[in-house]
Design an enzyme around this catalytic site. Structure first.
Site, PDB file in Angstrom:
ATOM      1  N   GLY A 236     -11.967  59.052 -99.556  1.00 46.67           N
ATOM      2  CA  GLY A 236     -11.457  57.966-100.375  1.00 46.67           C
ATOM      3  C   GLY A 236     -10.671  56.958 -99.583  1.00 46.67           C
ATOM      4  CG  ASP A 237      -7.333  55.834 -96.823  1.00 43.91           C
ATOM      5  OD1 ASP A 237      -7.590  54.739 -96.279  1.00 43.91           O
ATOM      6  OD2 ASP A 237      -6.224  56.098 -97.299  1.00 43.91           O
ATOM      7  CG  ASP A 238      -9.413  52.902 -93.622  1.00 47.06           C
ATOM      8  OD1 ASP A 238      -9.825  52.281 -94.616  1.00 47.06           O
ATOM      9  OD2 ASP A 238      -8.357  52.601 -93.017  1.00 47.06           O
TER      10      ASP A 238
END
Length: 438
Positions: A236-238
């Site tokens: 859900g992040d980089d």
């Protein structure tokens, strides 16, 4: 290449109880094999002894075989020279939050920390055909840090530090406490065939879904000649992020499920530092949503505001530097909110009036080239300081440092049929091959 399912985090299973008749550390020539102590006992002392015995000898091997689970109850530095560390089993980090917050290694960026440092030269860390690796015990950290961004004390499970000529491959990292991998102050590092999954199961942590902030796949920092190939990231992040002074980076064959995709940044956070990201190739990347989170972007660039407002990790700005000579090729998009964008007004002090500083950044983006990008965008409203943006491409560059020498070739991004707004937004940007503001 065999990868775990993209829709299941899987189960970390392994034998944590060793037979009493089997010694925990076995040596045969230049090969040291570690069998876990079991019953929750700390395996770090035996792992470090094996590294001392066999990990610093030319041709040496340190073996942590499957299907065992090894308890990592304290911070650990494995210094390897001309040797191999074979992780067929799983390194399971303990749930002692107080210990990790107070004793992890400090990282000279955003007041961060790490739990396992890998240092040395001419070494290989190999998870083998079953993709052994790490269980960060991340859920307890996700719950502990809920409601905050960049909460102090969450350690990274894998920190490649001051290493040269090394290869890490065939590794699975599940439930990382923070960023899964940081390559820091290193050169000529190859990272191949990784699977990273960070899934939140506590609904009180994130109202948006089963994801949590700061669970990046891999970040590079102060490092040169880094190759990242054949990765699957679900979180859900980089998925991949290039921090300051990342040069000569090659990324290829990456599949991303959920989050912002490939990130250049954040950059320019510290006024006394110059952040350079140069000579970067990103090729053959596929991005699409996951059950954890929507797909926010395919590739994006982010620099801090041009004034030093607040303190890191969530505040700062006023730093200098540039991103230069970047090639993004063969990017495939599926249901992406904002496929390509540049943001020069970054701050994580969301309650402050940051919009007044949006044209203050002197950080430079130039010589960026995009080729063969296709798929569909959602044209859903994406919040940006002072405005709502909903485009296929948004180049929001600073008035004090316009973006120059940007080229786009073979771009085919479709937006929903009922969308009537502009497809491309350019502010203070020179973009060849792109119909700006249309």
């Amino acid at each position: 290449m065999r990868m775990p399912s993209a829709i299941s985090i899987g189960v970390i299973a392994g034998l944590s109880v060793a037979a009493s008749a089997v010694p925990s550390l076995q040596k045969n020539g230049t090969t040291c094999t570690v069998i876990p102590l079991g019953n929750g006992q700390d395996d770090v002392p035996n792992i470090l002894s094996a590294v001392d015995e066999c990990g610093q000898t030319s041709g040496g091997r340190v073996v942590l075989p499957a299907p065992y689970t090894y308890r990592i109850n304290q911070r650990m530095t494995t210094h390897l020279t001309d040797s191999r560390l074979e992780i067929g089993g799983t390194l399971l980090f303990s749930d002692d939050i107080d210990y990790w917050v107070n004793n992890s290694y400090r990282v000279d960026f955003q007041n961060q920390s790490s739990a396992w440092r890998i240092t040395g030269h001419d070494y290989v860390v190999d998870g083998g055909p079953r993709q052994g690796g790490v269980d960060g015990n991340g859920q307890l950290w996700y719950t502990w840090a809920k409601g905050g961004s960049n909460v102090f004390g969450r350690p990274m499970p894998v920190h490649v530090f001051e290493s040269t000529r090394a290869t890490l491959r065939n590794l699975a990292i599940r439930q990382p406490q923070f960023w899964a991998v940081l390559v820091d102050s290193s050169s000529h590092i190859n990272l191949d065939n990784f699977y990273v999954n960070a899934t939140n199961h506590d609904s009180s942590v994130s109202p948006e879904g089963e994801w949590v902030q700061n669970t990046d796949g891999i970040d590079t920092y102060r490092s040169d000649h880094i190759t990242v190939t054949n990765w699957v990231y679900q979180g859900g992040d980089d998925a991949v992020a290039f921090k300051g002074n990342s040069t000569n980076i090659h990324v290829e064959n990456v599949t991303v499920y959920g989050g912002p995709g490939i990130a250049f940044g954040s950059l320019g956070q510290y006024p006394d530092r110059t952040d350079i990201v140069e000579n970067v190739t990103v090729r053959n990347v596929r991005v699409q949503p996951s059950f954890q989170r929507a797909m926010n972007s395919g590739v994006y660039f982010k620099s801090w505001i041009g004034v030093n407002y607040g303190v890191p990790p969530n505040g700062g700005g006023g730093g200098h530097g540039y991103v230069r000579n970047v090639s993004v090729e063969n990017l495939r998009l599926k249901d992406v909110q904002l496929p390509v964008y540049i943001d020069t007004c970054l701050s994580y002090l969301f309650s402050e009036n940051i919009t007044q500083y949006c044209d203050t950044s002197t950080y430079e983006f130039e010589d960026l080239h995009f080729r063969n990008i296709s798929g569909n965008g959602l044209a859903t409203v994406t919040d940006y300081p002072g405005k709502n943006i909903s485009f296929a491409v948004a180049l929001l560059c600073s008035e004090k440092a316009p973006c120059t020498d940007l080229t786009f070739q073979d771009i085919s991004i479709t937006l929903p049929g009922n969308y009537t707004g502009k497809h491309v937004l350019c502010e203070n940007a020179e973009a060849e091959g792109l119909p700006c503001n249309s």
